[in-house]
Design a protein around this motif. Structure first.
Motif, PDB file in Angstrom:
ATOM      1  N   LEU A 140     -45.359  22.547  33.792  1.00 38.17           N
ATOM      2  CA  LEU A 140     -45.032  21.547  32.771  1.00 38.17           C
ATOM      3  C   LEU A 140     -43.609  21.023  32.952  1.00 38.17           C
ATOM      4  CD1 LEU A 140     -46.541  23.117  29.483  1.00 38.17           C
ATOM      5  CD2 LEU A 140     -47.643  21.639  31.160  1.00 38.17           C
ATOM      6  N   LEU A 141     -42.678  21.939  33.211  1.00 42.95           N
ATOM      7  CA  LEU A 141     -41.280  21.518  33.359  1.00 42.95           C
ATOM      8  C   LEU A 141     -41.114  20.631  34.602  1.00 42.95           C
ATOM      9  CD1 LEU A 141     -39.495  24.865  32.353  1.00 42.95           C
ATOM     10  CD2 LEU A 141     -39.605  22.737  31.010  1.00 42.95           C
ATOM     11  N   ALA A 142     -41.845  20.957  35.653  1.00 47.59           N
ATOM     12  CA  ALA A 142     -41.751  20.141  36.875  1.00 47.59           C
ATOM     13  C   ALA A 142     -42.301  18.742  36.633  1.00 47.59           C
ATOM     14  CB  ALA A 142     -42.509  20.828  38.019  1.00 47.59           C
ATOM     15  N   ARG A 190     -39.074  24.210  23.735  1.00 46.60           N
ATOM     16  CA  ARG A 190     -40.018  23.242  23.172  1.00 46.60           C
ATOM     17  C   ARG A 190     -41.454  23.567  23.577  1.00 46.60           C
ATOM     18  NH1 ARG A 190     -36.736  17.402  23.456  1.00 46.60           N
ATOM     19  NH2 ARG A 190     -35.101  18.028  21.972  1.00 46.60           N
ATOM     20  N   ILE A 191     -41.637  24.080  24.780  1.00 49.80           N
ATOM     21  CA  ILE A 191     -42.980  24.516  25.185  1.00 49.80           C
ATOM     22  C   ILE A 191     -43.413  25.692  24.301  1.00 49.80           C
ATOM     23  CG2 ILE A 191     -44.336  25.555  27.054  1.00 49.80           C
ATOM     24  CD1 ILE A 191     -42.561  23.896  29.006  1.00 49.80           C
ATOM     25  N   GLY A 192     -42.467  26.573  24.010  1.00 52.91           N
ATOM     26  CA  GLY A 192     -42.755  27.684  23.110  1.00 52.91           C
ATOM     27  C   GLY A 192     -43.178  27.188  21.731  1.00 52.91           C
ATOM     28  N   GLN A 193     -42.505  26.117  21.263  1.00 48.33           N
ATOM     29  CA  GLN A 193     -42.866  25.561  19.949  1.00 48.33           C
ATOM     30  C   GLN A 193     -44.270  24.952  19.966  1.00 48.33           C
ATOM     31  OE1 GLN A 193     -39.642  22.885  19.123  1.00 48.33           O
ATOM     32  NE2 GLN A 193     -38.171  24.559  18.911  1.00 48.33           N
ATOM     33  N   MET A 194     -44.596  24.280  21.065  1.00 49.85           N
ATOM     34  CA  MET A 194     -45.951  23.702  21.163  1.00 49.85           C
ATOM     35  C   MET A 194     -46.999  24.816  21.095  1.00 49.85           C
ATOM     36  SD  MET A 194     -46.081  20.539  23.856  1.00 49.85           S
ATOM     37  CE  MET A 194     -45.386  21.355  25.274  1.00 49.85           C
ATOM     38  N   ARG A 232     -43.249  11.170  22.794  1.00 50.91           N
ATOM     39  CA  ARG A 232     -43.043  12.593  22.531  1.00 50.91           C
ATOM     40  C   ARG A 232     -44.184  13.397  23.142  1.00 50.91           C
ATOM     41  NH1 ARG A 232     -39.400  13.527  18.243  1.00 50.91           N
ATOM     42  NH2 ARG A 232     -38.997  11.649  17.030  1.00 50.91           N
ATOM     43  N   PRO A 233     -43.940  14.138  24.215  1.00 53.88           N
ATOM     44  CA  PRO A 233     -45.065  14.871  24.825  1.00 53.88           C
ATOM     45  C   PRO A 233     -45.643  15.944  23.916  1.00 53.88           C
ATOM     46  CG  PRO A 233     -43.010  15.202  26.093  1.00 53.88           C
ATOM     47  CD  PRO A 233     -42.698  14.235  25.004  1.00 53.88           C
ATOM     48  N   ASN A 234     -44.872  16.458  22.943  1.00 49.86           N
ATOM     49  CA  ASN A 234     -45.417  17.509  22.085  1.00 49.86           C
ATOM     50  C   ASN A 234     -46.610  17.016  21.268  1.00 49.86           C
ATOM     51  OD1 ASN A 234     -43.456  15.943  20.564  1.00 49.86           O
ATOM     52  ND2 ASN A 234     -43.908  17.341  18.886  1.00 49.86           N
ATOM     53  N   VAL A 235     -46.704  15.686  21.041  1.00 52.50           N
ATOM     54  CA  VAL A 235     -47.849  15.146  20.302  1.00 52.50           C
ATOM     55  C   VAL A 235     -49.151  15.464  21.028  1.00 52.50           C
ATOM     56  CG1 VAL A 235     -48.963  13.003  19.509  1.00 52.50           C
ATOM     57  CG2 VAL A 235     -46.510  13.323  19.177  1.00 52.50           C
ATOM     58  N   THR A 236     -49.099  15.525  22.343  1.00 54.88           N
ATOM     59  CA  THR A 236     -50.300  15.797  23.141  1.00 54.88           C
ATOM     60  C   THR A 236     -50.944  17.120  22.717  1.00 54.88           C
ATOM     61  OG1 THR A 236     -49.180  14.645  24.937  1.00 54.88           O
ATOM     62  CG2 THR A 236     -51.155  15.890  25.524  1.00 54.88           C
ATOM     63  N   ALA A 237     -50.135  18.161  22.606  1.00 54.09           N
ATOM     64  CA  ALA A 237     -50.669  19.463  22.218  1.00 54.09           C
ATOM     65  C   ALA A 237     -50.985  19.513  20.721  1.00 54.09           C
ATOM     66  CB  ALA A 237     -49.678  20.571  22.587  1.00 54.09           C
ATOM     67  N   ASP A 238     -50.080  18.977  19.895  1.00 51.24           N
ATOM     68  CA  ASP A 238     -50.276  18.986  18.435  1.00 51.24           C
ATOM     69  C   ASP A 238     -51.562  18.281  18.037  1.00 51.24           C
ATOM     70  OD1 ASP A 238     -47.866  20.130  18.070  1.00 51.24           O
ATOM     71  OD2 ASP A 238     -46.956  18.442  16.966  1.00 51.24           O
ATOM     72  N   ALA A 239     -51.731  17.061  18.545  1.00 53.20           N
ATOM     73  CA  ALA A 239     -52.877  16.234  18.153  1.00 53.20           C
ATOM     74  C   ALA A 239     -54.166  16.891  18.628  1.00 53.20           C
ATOM     75  CB  ALA A 239     -52.741  14.832  18.728  1.00 53.20           C
ATOM     76  N   PHE A 240     -54.144  17.436  19.842  1.00 50.67           N
ATOM     77  CA  PHE A 240     -55.323  18.170  20.312  1.00 50.67           C
ATOM     78  C   PHE A 240     -55.646  19.309  19.355  1.00 50.67           C
ATOM     79  CE2 PHE A 240     -56.447  22.225  22.304  1.00 50.67           C
ATOM     80  CZ  PHE A 240     -57.786  21.980  22.537  1.00 50.67           C
ATOM     81  N   GLY A 241     -54.640  20.114  19.014  1.00 50.63           N
ATOM     82  CA  GLY A 241     -54.873  21.296  18.189  1.00 50.63           C
ATOM     83  C   GLY A 241     -55.516  20.953  16.851  1.00 50.63           C
ATOM     84  N   LEU A 242     -54.965  19.935  16.174  1.00 50.82           N
ATOM     85  CA  LEU A 242     -55.477  19.566  14.855  1.00 50.82           C
ATOM     86  C   LEU A 242     -56.873  18.967  14.958  1.00 50.82           C
ATOM     87  CD1 LEU A 242     -52.174  18.107  13.430  1.00 50.82           C
ATOM     88  CD2 LEU A 242     -53.438  20.037  12.474  1.00 50.82           C
ATOM     89  N   ILE A 251     -49.733  18.699  30.404  1.00 48.62           N
ATOM     90  CA  ILE A 251     -50.129  19.414  29.182  1.00 48.62           C
ATOM     91  C   ILE A 251     -51.648  19.371  29.028  1.00 48.62           C
ATOM     92  CG2 ILE A 251     -49.987  19.386  26.661  1.00 48.62           C
ATOM     93  CD1 ILE A 251     -47.104  18.220  27.038  1.00 48.62           C
ATOM     94  N   MET A 252     -52.218  18.193  29.247  1.00 50.46           N
ATOM     95  CA  MET A 252     -53.671  18.073  29.124  1.00 50.46           C
ATOM     96  C   MET A 252     -54.381  19.009  30.087  1.00 50.46           C
ATOM     97  SD  MET A 252     -56.247  14.961  29.954  1.00 50.46           S
ATOM     98  CE  MET A 252     -55.839  15.119  31.700  1.00 50.46           C
ATOM     99  N   GLU A 253     -53.884  19.080  31.329  1.00 50.24           N
ATOM    100  CA  GLU A 253     -54.561  19.935  32.310  1.00 50.24           C
ATOM    101  C   GLU A 253     -54.492  21.410  31.906  1.00 50.24           C
ATOM    102  OE1 GLU A 253     -53.040  18.691  36.112  1.00 50.24           O
ATOM    103  OE2 GLU A 253     -54.033  16.737  35.874  1.00 50.24           O
TER     104      GLU A 253
END
Lengths: 416, 416
Positions: free
Chosen positions: B45-47, B75-79, B125-135, B158-160
């Protein structure tokens, strides 16, 4: 006449501020007065309607459509009775749906409130003018109507009678307004009145609804078509199946909750289809089926791929055979329009699987799809049947013409 | 890559059929696995994010925006933590909201079901990718994401990771898909995918939301701006008023539930405004007011008409004086954006009048507007705050990502 859409929108907003907090008793009195006004002014209504009918005949309108347009003393009586019935329904506005206390002492509740300004776009039935007003008004909403060109004199006369009743009750006339410019350009601008109109509800055929979905920027509640299926499971009571299918197909033919397609478990097709064909022949129903169904019953004509997706609104029924409930669910989810679907079964697990797996507004076990209707569901009224998933799904009564707002009681709380 | 929107839509529909009936336990396990996957693949993810950051800097992106785009180990930890929290929330799907028996013996109930396929259009904001998926996933929905061009490598990584976790749990990868063609043409076609997408939720600035409302034919849930007011009534506790206004204006400046405009009863302006100005000067808040307010406090600069309708998102507050609560309600209903409004009062009747009369998603008595938030309301999560009236109004949690369907139990009923 000559009012711009912006003026209509501004007047609607002003009336909205009055209706938002109008007590139920005053709304009911106004509905009773509106019913009275329609009856008292029936000669004026009939004279206005005569103009529309004359123009329709001059334009060679088909006789079925002329009949839809026609007002009679009886039909005016039904409109008035409809308004009285709405007065008798419970007012959904003001109900607090929940009230919880947060750790910081804030009490947070959700309260039912009017939607605000509702736009209704409809075709040539003048009774919609009174019906739509009654339902929107009872739920505290202002309504802006855009009816068909063919009914313009009738609609205007009905609106004036209703406005007079509102005024006599000390309420804003503008709680109901009619767009008298029936051009397509004005209709399209009406569909884009964000900021003035909170929701659009189209009432009419598939073409009208498609146009509104396509052109509107105001949120739309889609009231749609019904390609309704009945699935006869392996364990079905076949007597029950025959009677439910007969009812759902033939009790009324041109309605969205009529059955259009039968799905049959291959193990019962031989026992079911010949009997069913005999019963349906009493109403001269044409059957169009796949190979499996035609092996079981020679009266069935061959179906094409197109049949599976067709809402006939006619004495025609398509028949598809399947190897089991999973195939039935997959077939129905592929071709249905999200309206009403039924299973006939004696099997507990399959009844649950069908209820959970089918994607539709109403899913039945062992009953006719014809029950999907605001009156049959006990709402006392109906403004349409939503086949979409947002806000309202299935028959829409008064509750579906409301929104909610959060109300929060504090004693000085600030956010840390 | 190279997948057409139609292919994406078809894959979404196939995944929808699996998610519709997926038990809560399996959804929670998948969310935990997804959280694990983000942590385990953090180097990948960082790469990927480094590529986006490099491109952003080469394109002279403003440093604030680069920061929004940046992923860090934290931030990855927060996601991941966000996904775990969602796993811990109650599943809204399957709840039966009511079940009544009709006179003919039919039992008619309303059951909460997933919406189906949700489209999310968002910015960088890339964090939306994980948040929106989760909800979306927890509520049984498939999600199709269209993120900003600037974050494309991060979003894809993130999606992968999330898709890998789904697959490892025996679930369809296509429960989350990303549109990798970030052209405007494709975005506009995505907004018109009726039949594949049940609802669009835009997340981002006012411009993005306007574009989606303008172009979409798929239903949209508008998450909007907040021009929030606090009205200080004649009987207000002025100490409380000062602290609530200070909190609502300055606790966080760039958010939609911050206070942008103060409305003051003329009888308390002299007692309130100089004290308030002194308190707000601690955060260098600029006050812009009408004549009445400037008579009471010489620190207030003159306001223009434009100020009343402006969401500053800055250390600026407009001040309007009024002769009483009716004028206050009329002013707020004219200029607000339907978000959050508060009254500070000791008067019972005025508190009720304000709660009933104000047209907004959240109406407060004696508390800061900053509480309008899914977490503060106790939902445990939030996908946005709806400022429209259809389907969802105010903070949207898991429940707002569901629809309902009618389930009907019969024993052979047909319609007479």
């Amino acid at each position: 006449m000559g009012m711009t859409l912006e003026e209509i929108g501004q007047r609607a907003k002003a009336a909205e501020n009055v209706l938002r907090t109008l007590p139920t008793g005053r709304k009911n009195k106004a509905l009773e007065a509106a019913a009275e006004a329609l009856l008292a002014q029936k000669d004026m209504l009939l004279a206005a309607n005569a103009k529309d009918i004359e123009a329709a005949k001059a334009n060679q309108m088909a006789s079925g459509l002329v009949d839809r347009l026609l007002l009679t003393e009886d039909r005016i009586g039904q409109m008035a009775e409809g308004l009285r019935q709405i007065a008798g329904l419970d007012d959904p506005v003001g109900e607090v749906l929940s009230m919880r206390q947060r750790p910081n002492g804030l009490q947070i509740g959700q309260k039912r409130v009017p939607l605000g300004v509702i736009g209704i776009i409809y075709e040539s039935r003048p009774n919609v003018t009174a019906d739509a007003f009654g339902l929107c008004f009872k739920a505290g909403n202002v309504v802006i109507l855009r009816g068909g060109r063919d009914a313009i004199h009738s609609n205007q006369a009905i609106m004036e009678a209703l406005q007079g009743a509102l005024e006599a009750c000390g309420l804003p006339r503008d709680a109901i307004q009619l767009i008298t410019d029936t051009s397509h350009e004005t209709a399209e601008r009406f569909m884009r009145m964000n900021g003035y109109v909170d929701v659009l509800i189209p009432r009419g055929g598939a073409g009208l609804i498609r146009t509104v979905v396509e052109k509107a920027t105001v949120p739309v509640i889609e009231t749609g078509t019904g390609n309704c299926h009945i699935y006869v499971d392996e364990t079905a009571d076949l007597d029950m199946a025959v009677e439910i299918i007969f009812n759902a197909k033939t009790q009324r033919i041109g309605v969205c909750n009529a059955c259009e397609s039968l799905v049959v478990h291959e193990k019962v097709k031989d026992a079911l289809l010949p009997r069913l064909a005999a019963r349906l022949s009493q109403k001269a129903v044409e059957l169009r089926g796949d190979e499996g169904s035609r092996e079981a019953c020679s009266d069935i004509l061959p179906a094409s791929e197109e049949d599976w997706g067709t809402e006939y609104l006619d004495y025609i029924l398509s028949v598809k055979t399947v190897a089991g409930i999973d195939e039935a669910i997959a077939h129905i989810n592929r071709y249905n329009t999200g309206h009403s679907e039924a299973i006939i079964t004696r099997d507990y697990a399959n009844s649950r699987k069908f209820l959970d797996g089918i994607d539709a507004a109403a899913v039945y076990v062992n009953a006719s799809t014809r029950f999907t209707d605001g009156y049959e569901f006990g709402f006392g009224a109906e403004i349409g049947i939503s086949t979409q998933k947002l806000h309202a799904r299935g028959p829409m009564g008064l509750k579906e013409l409301t929104s909610v707002k959060y109300i929060i009681y504090g004693d000085g709380q600030v956010r840390p």
